[in-house]
Structure formats: C-alpha cells, structure tokens
Scaffold this active site. Structure first.
Site, PDB file in Angstrom:
ATOM      1  N   GLY A   1       8.171   9.760  -2.001  1.00 42.98           N
ATOM      2  CA  GLY A   1       8.381  10.858  -1.065  1.00 42.98           C
ATOM      3  C   GLY A   1       9.714  10.780  -0.348  1.00 42.98           C
TER       4      GLY A   1
ATOM      5  CG  MET B   1      -0.626   0.733   0.276  1.00 44.82           C
ATOM      6  SD  MET B   1      -0.771  -0.882   1.022  1.00 44.82           S
ATOM      7  CE  MET B   1      -1.755  -0.532   2.441  1.00 44.82           C
TER       8      MET B   1
ATOM      9  CE  LYS C   1       4.435  -7.461   3.429  1.00 44.43           C
ATOM     10  NZ  LYS C   1       3.543  -7.216   4.558  1.00 44.43           N
TER      11      LYS C   1
ATOM     12  N   GLY D   1       9.282  -0.202   5.853  1.00 39.15           N
ATOM     13  CA  GLY D   1       9.183   1.170   5.376  1.00 39.15           C
ATOM     14  C   GLY D   1       8.289   1.981   6.306  1.00 39.15           C
ATOM     15  N   GLY D   2       8.579   3.265   6.442  1.00 31.76           N
ATOM     16  CA  GLY D   2       7.732   4.145   7.253  1.00 31.76           C
ATOM     17  C   GLY D   2       7.736   3.724   8.705  1.00 31.76           C
ATOM     18  CG  ASP D   3       5.255   3.718  12.853  1.00 29.14           C
ATOM     19  OD1 ASP D   3       6.044   4.177  13.684  1.00 29.14           O
ATOM     20  OD2 ASP D   3       4.341   2.917  13.133  1.00 29.14           O
TER      21      ASP D   3
ATOM     22  CG  ASP E   1       8.602  -4.755   4.365  1.00 33.21           C
ATOM     23  OD1 ASP E   1       8.765  -5.968   4.548  1.00 33.21           O
ATOM     24  OD2 ASP E   1       7.761  -4.070   4.959  1.00 33.21           O
TER      25      ASP E   1
ATOM     26  CB  VAL F   1      37.030  29.266  28.021  1.00 28.20           C
ATOM     27  CG1 VAL F   1      37.816  27.973  27.905  1.00 28.20           C
ATOM     28  CG2 VAL F   1      36.663  29.795  26.648  1.00 28.20           C
TER      29      VAL F   1
ATOM     30  CB  THR G   1       3.978   6.999   9.098  1.00 28.14           C
ATOM     31  OG1 THR G   1       3.165   6.216   8.237  1.00 28.14           O
ATOM     32  CG2 THR G   1       3.268   8.308   9.422  1.00 28.14           C
ATOM     33  CB  ALA G   2       4.165   7.122   3.692  1.00 30.94           C
TER      34      ALA G   2
HETATM   35  N1  SAH Z   1       4.336   1.342   7.128  1.00 32.11           N
HETATM   36  C1  SAH Z   1       4.404   2.244   6.011  1.00 32.11           C
HETATM   37  C2  SAH Z   1       3.248   2.055   5.067  1.00 32.11           C
HETATM   38  C3  SAH Z   1       3.280   0.753   4.354  1.00 32.11           C
HETATM   39  S1  SAH Z   1       1.977   0.616   3.195  1.00 32.11           S
HETATM   40  C4  SAH Z   1       4.448   3.676   6.522  1.00 32.11           C
HETATM   41  O1  SAH Z   1       4.247   3.913   7.720  1.00 32.11           O
HETATM   42  O2  SAH Z   1       4.716   4.578   5.727  1.00 32.11           O
HETATM   43  C5  SAH Z   1       2.782   1.100   1.716  1.00 32.11           C
HETATM   44  C6  SAH Z   1       2.268   2.438   1.239  1.00 32.11           C
HETATM   45  O3  SAH Z   1       2.876   3.488   1.967  1.00 32.11           O
HETATM   46  C7  SAH Z   1       2.610   2.752  -0.202  1.00 32.11           C
HETATM   47  O4  SAH Z   1       1.732   2.153  -1.091  1.00 32.11           O
HETATM   48  C8  SAH Z   1       2.478   4.251  -0.228  1.00 32.11           C
HETATM   49  O5  SAH Z   1       1.145   4.669  -0.276  1.00 32.11           O
HETATM   50  C9  SAH Z   1       3.010   4.605   1.131  1.00 32.11           C
HETATM   51  N2  SAH Z   1       4.447   4.964   1.090  1.00 32.11           N
HETATM   52  C10 SAH Z   1       5.451   4.386   1.769  1.00 32.11           C
HETATM   53  N3  SAH Z   1       6.625   4.994   1.499  1.00 32.11           N
HETATM   54  C11 SAH Z   1       6.356   5.972   0.634  1.00 32.11           C
HETATM   55  C12 SAH Z   1       7.145   6.973  -0.006  1.00 32.11           C
HETATM   56  N4  SAH Z   1       8.460   7.066   0.170  1.00 32.11           N
HETATM   57  N5  SAH Z   1       6.511   7.838  -0.842  1.00 32.11           N
HETATM   58  C13 SAH Z   1       5.181   7.770  -1.036  1.00 32.11           C
HETATM   59  N6  SAH Z   1       4.394   6.844  -0.467  1.00 32.11           N
HETATM   60  C14 SAH Z   1       4.972   5.968   0.380  1.00 32.11           C
END
Ligand code: SAH
Length: 480
Positions: free
Chosen positions: A419, A390, A277, A308-310, A255, A30, A338-339
C-alpha cells in the site's frame, strides 16, 4: 551584448524598530501585510495613500497607525527610519525610492529589489529565533523554497529553547567563563534531553534538566530514543516531526518494513541498522533490539527506533518502551500513519460509511494461534469494517470462520499489497473467493486485508496505481 548587472552582495541586519517611525506608502493588501509585520515589531507606522482598504481604515480608526492623505510627497519621509513602497504604481514607488536616497532613509520597494536600498528577507520565525533568507533579489523563488524547507525542519519548540537560553545566559556564562568550555557545553546541551523535553511540552522538566546539565560533568551525557512511525512507505506520509527527528538521529534502528524512500531522508552520517524480523524468530530478535537500544543510548547517542506504519499498532512499540523506562532512558513517541488508514486511503476504501459501516476493527491474524484467540462472533458482525494485518498466510481459514459465524459469503473484500508504494496492487472480490483470488494473484507480504461493504468502493474510487484486480470487467457486466 550587455548582461544584466550582477545582484548586489547584501549585508544582513536585524533592525530594532520599537518606537521608531516607519513610512508605508500604499493602501491595499500588500501595504496591510507590511503594516501588520511592522506593528508586530513595535514600529510606529505612518501610512500614506489617497484611499485605504477596510482593514487599514480600521487600524487608523483604532489609532494604531497614522494616516497621511493624498499622493506621496518627499516630506512624508521626515523623521522616518525606514520606508516601504507598497503601491502598484511604479512611478510612485520610484519617487519614494528617490526621495529616500536623497534623505538617507532606507527604502524597500516591494517586489523590486533593484529599486530598493534595503531588502526584506524571507524568514522563519521561532520566537526570538529568526532565520532570514535572501538571494539579493537574484532568485526570490529559491529563497522562498529554502524558507519552506526550513519551516518544515525547524520544530516550533525552538522558540522556547531560544527563550530558555536567553533567560539562562548569565548562569551559563558564569559557569563556563571560557569560550571553549561554553561551546562544548552547548554542543552537549543541544544534542541532549532539553530540546527533546521542550518538544514534548514538558517545560518544567526541561528547566530541571537544564540545571542538572549545567552542573553535571561532561562524561554523564545520556542518549535518548525516539520511537517513530515511518508510515506505510510513501515518504510523503511521514509527519513533520518524524522528519525532524530523523534529521537529528545518530543511530537508526529500522524494520524491514520501512521503505528505502523513507530511509533516504535520514541524516547522511547517521548509523543505520536494519533489525528486520523474519516471521518465526520474533522473540530472539526482539531481545537483540532491546540490547541495541540500550547499548547506543548508554553511549550517549540519539537513537531513532523506526517502525513501519504506527509504532503502537501491531508494532511492539509498547514492549520496547517498557524496557527503556525500566532502564531510566528518556523517550518520545512519534505516531505514523498505520497500514489500515494508508491502504484504505490509497485503495479508495472509506473505512466507515454512513450506510455500511459504523465501526472499524484493527485485527491481526498472522498465525494459527493468533486466529484461535480472536472473537469470531464479534468479527462476523455486520455494519463494520475489518482491517486485518499480517493476514497473507491464513486467508482460507480466516474467511471460512467469518462465514461460519454469520458474515455473508458475498461480503466484499479488498487486499492491498504494498500500500502507498509504487508497486501497490489491490485485489477485490467476495469473501467466499478470498483465498483463491489471493492465490491466483500470488499476494505477497506486506498486504492488508479489508473486509466489509466499503471494500467494494475500491472498484469505483481507486485513484492510485492501477485499478483493482479481480474486479468484474465492466464490458462483461454490461453484456450480462
Ligand atoms: N505497525 C505497522 C504494522 C506492523 S505489522 C502499522 O501500523 O502499519 C505488519 C503488517 O502491517 C503487514 O503484514 C501488513 O499486513 C501491514 N502493512 C504494513 N505496511 C503495509 C503496506 N505498505 N501495505 C500493506 N500492508 C502493510
């Protein structure tokens, strides 16, 4: 019944300790921590203790601190501005506190607010900018919690911003001698491009922009866009930077894929616009999204485009940035998980594996046309993992073509639906049964398909939500 005395209302002070003597009593970890902090603040540290740990002894040897041998004596305080009692002996600590009181030297007793005449706050350091937090000893854990929260929210570039403003103080004062005008200038400046440029580590551009804003008139303020990846749904997977940017946004264009939990972290008074979309009318909406981004940035707003994701993985982020660049609008990009990475992790599927897969491909197969352009011979190669985005609609065609091009019908797959979210489901099986299993379990979007030997590991490595569906029941396997 006597209730404990109310915690004192403390008066906060930031002390300039450069070249001033401070006594630290104690020779352990300390004392070392306090000594290090005091040296950083430029204090002359005298350390009193019968014995020192190795690091403190090292500091004495290097001549960076002075050592007073033996047990505490009030004369140790002579000439000190401040003392810190950091021993594990209450009696010694109390003796330091009493002697300090008698000699009018401020004393902090570590972890004992009541014995201290001065308390050392929890703090968040951003260069010259320091945030100090104290509960007056009433609830140190609460202060610590708040410190952690601020630590995540205050970007490290704030230190550089504070330095810049320090350097430019005189110029700002002479340009805006009136307090009111100065304040309005700061409001504009702090919401504008300068902090964003510093976050992007573009120091020269930040200085130039600062100069421009100093001489611009108020009506020319321009907005900016942060293209932000929101991750797959679990808000814990957001980056710290995403969180900070969400906290500062005026307008959020998000989105449909962005989860409610993530949206709850957005600044309360920010305007939220869903630009979801639906499959089928992509193009019309994409133009509208571009129009919305332009409209709000030209109105001087800080826009977050939340995906969503990246944003750069099947997110059309590139197209949106091209539009912004064409209109000379400032932007930054905050990556997201990303997913493919999130779904694999949350399903217990390592995407690469020393024995089974040396590479990973991120593929999209959302409609017939996109499947037609895929390089099937390459996709069907062994020793790789496919992460298919997708894919829900065309699964029968997808698996048939992989098998046609030579991937074994027994190759394992895992579908990860929703996921990382509370309603995540994982379905596993062999490639030849892919479409049927997906139908049986009525797989819905968003779902990610993983194909490759590694997918079978979901059956043993699953840890989130329920076990995979469609896996052979262990009892049957044993009986066979
Ligand atoms: N930019 C996003 C992808 C967009 S395209 C990324 O980097 O994740 C959308 C697709 O991403 C969906 O149709 C699915 O295949 C996938 N996706 C995104 N979030 C998801 C999740 N929580 N669980 C499973 N698939 C997911």
């Amino acid at each position: 019944m006597a209730s404990p005395p109310a915690p004192p209302r403390l008066f906060p002070v930031f002390a300039d300790l450069r070249g001033r003597a401070v006594l630290v009593v104690g020779g352990g970890t300390v004392a070392l921590r306090k000594t290090t902090a005091l040296l950083e603040a430029g204090a002359i540290v005298r350390l009193g203790a019968p014995a020192l740990n190795a690091e403190l002894a090292g500091l004495v040897e290097q001549g960076r601190i002075e050592h007073l041998h033996g047990t505490f004596a009030p004369r140790w305080l002579d000439g000190a501005w401040l003392a810190i009692a950091a021993t594990d002996d209450d009696e010694v600590n109390r003796a330091v506190a009493e002697a300090g009181e008698a000699q009018r030297v401020w004393v902090n007793v570590v972890d004992d607010a009541r014995a201290s005449s001065v308390q050392i706050p929890a703090r968040v350091d951003r260069g010259p900018l320091q945030v100090a937090i104290s509960s007056g000893g009433a609830a140190p854990m609460l202060a610590r919690h708040l410190r952690e929260t601020l630590e995540t929210q205050l970007d490290t570039s704030l230190g550089e911003l504070a330095e810049l403003l320090g350097r430019e103080r005189h110029r700002i004062r002479s340009r805006f001698p009136q307090m009111g005008a100065r304040r309005r200038f700061f409001d504009r400046l702090l919401q504008g491009a300068v902090p964003a440029l510093l976050r992007r580590r573009q120091h020269l551009a930040a200085e130039r922009e600062f100069g421009a804003q100093l001489h611009a008139d108020a009506s020319t303020a321009r907005g900016s866009v942060a293209l932000v990846g929101a991750g797959p749904g679990d808000p814990g997977l957001l980056t710290l930077r995403a969180l900070r940017v969400l906290n500062e946004a005026d307008v959020i264009l998000h989105d449909r894929l962005v989860s409610d939990e993530v949206l709850q972290l957005v600044r309360r008074d920010a305007q939220r616009i869903e630009v979801g979309k639906q499959a089928g009318n992509h193009h019309a909406t994409q133009d509208q999204i571009h129009a919305l981004m332009l409209e709000h940035t030209l109105a001087g707003k800080r826009v977050v485009r939340l995906k969503g994701g990246d944003p750069f993985v099947f997110g059309r982020g590139g197209e949106e940035l091209e539009v912004l660049r064409a209109h000379g609008i400032d932007f930054e990009v905050v990556p997201g998980i990303t997913a493919a990475l999130a779904c694999a992790a949350y399903a217990g599927v390592p995407l690469t594996h020393r024995e089974h897969a040396q590479s990973v491909r991120l593929v999209t197969a959302h409609c017939r046309e996109s499947q037609d352009t895929l390089d099937w011979p390459a996709l069907a190669l062994e020793r790789q993992t496919l992460a298919v985005y997708m894919g829900v609609a065309g699964l029968d065609r997808f698996s048939a073509r992989l098998i046609e091009h030579g991937r074994a019908a027994t190759t394992p797959f895992a579908i990860v639906e929703n996921g990382s979210r509370a309603n995540q489901r994982v379905i596993t099986g062999a490639l030849s049964g892919l479409a049927e299993l997906a139908r049986i379990h009525a797989v819905q979007s968003p779902a990610l398909l993983i194909v490759g030997e590694v997918a079978a590991l979901a059956n043993t490595l699953h840890w989130f939500g329920g076990p995979p569906l469609g896996a052979p029941a262990p009892a049957v396997a044993e009986a066979a």
